[in-house]
Design an enzyme around this catalytic site. Sequence first.
Site, PDB file in Angstrom:
ATOM      1  CG  ASP A  30      -2.094   1.033   1.013  1.00  0.00           C
ATOM      2  OD1 ASP A  30      -3.365   0.607   0.826  1.00  0.00           O
ATOM      3  OD2 ASP A  30      -1.847   2.293   1.197  1.00  0.00           O
ATOM      4  CG  ASN A  86     -12.183  -0.364   4.060  1.00  0.00           C
ATOM      5  OD1 ASN A  86     -12.493  -0.846   5.250  1.00  0.00           O
ATOM      6  ND2 ASN A  86     -10.865   0.474   3.935  1.00  0.00           N
ATOM      7  N   GLY A  92     -15.106   3.432   4.075  1.00  0.00           N
ATOM      8  CA  GLY A  92     -13.909   4.076   3.949  1.00  0.00           C
ATOM      9  C   GLY A  92     -13.218   3.502   2.528  1.00  0.00           C
ATOM     10  CD  GLN A  93     -14.999  -0.194  -2.080  1.00  0.00           C
ATOM     11  OE1 GLN A  93     -16.116  -0.515  -1.810  1.00  0.00           O
ATOM     12  NE2 GLN A  93     -14.283  -0.749  -3.374  1.00  0.00           N
ATOM     13  CB  SER A  94     -10.634   5.382  -1.314  1.00  0.00           C
ATOM     14  OG  SER A  94      -9.452   4.730  -1.049  1.00  0.00           O
ATOM     15  CG  HIS A  99      -8.813  -3.065  -2.102  1.00  0.00           C
ATOM     16  ND1 HIS A  99      -9.532  -2.412  -2.878  1.00  0.00           N
ATOM     17  CD2 HIS A  99      -8.523  -2.451  -0.854  1.00  0.00           C
ATOM     18  CE1 HIS A  99      -9.958  -1.114  -2.368  1.00  0.00           C
ATOM     19  NE2 HIS A  99      -9.342  -1.064  -1.104  1.00  0.00           N
ATOM     20  CG  HIS A 101      -6.860  -2.494   3.314  1.00  0.00           C
ATOM     21  ND1 HIS A 101      -6.096  -1.484   2.999  1.00  0.00           N
ATOM     22  CD2 HIS A 101      -8.195  -2.377   2.932  1.00  0.00           C
ATOM     23  CE1 HIS A 101      -6.990  -0.579   2.478  1.00  0.00           C
ATOM     24  NE2 HIS A 101      -8.035  -1.137   2.142  1.00  0.00           N
TER      25      HIS A 101
END
Length: 113
Positions: A30, A86, A92-94, A99, A101
């Site tokens: 990341d 997320n 909080g998914q951007s 994916h 984490h």
Amino acid sequence: MADCIFCKIIARQVPSEIIYEDDLTVAFKDVNPQAPTHLLIVPKKHIAGLSACGADDTALLGHMQMVAVAVAEKAGVASGYRLVTNNGRAAGQSVDHLHYHLLGGRCMQWPPG
Ligand code: AMP
């Protein structure tokens, strides 16, 4: 997906520190780590997020979790790590490409913020 940053990483159009790859997935560091070890496990297939998965993605989801086990071992955090996705802006998914984490190398708090 032309405008997806993770699709571009998978296609090597954007640089990234890829630490694992197989036919279905890649795992890379990341760019904004939240722990000493912070890896992203990403399917090569573009799926917007967990709730966009269909029944035909069940095996892929299981595979991603087994990849997480393998990369945690490779990263030296097998004794304790957190695997999280997320799903949706409120969570909080951007990046709208599924994916997980993988976070490790420090003590984790619960509940997460
Ligand atoms: P999320 O906010 O759960 O969708 O997670 C997206 C993650 O992707 C964030 O932790 C970002 O730091 C990370 N990220 C965004 N762009 C890149 C990139 N080019 N290389 C590596 N990680 C990235």
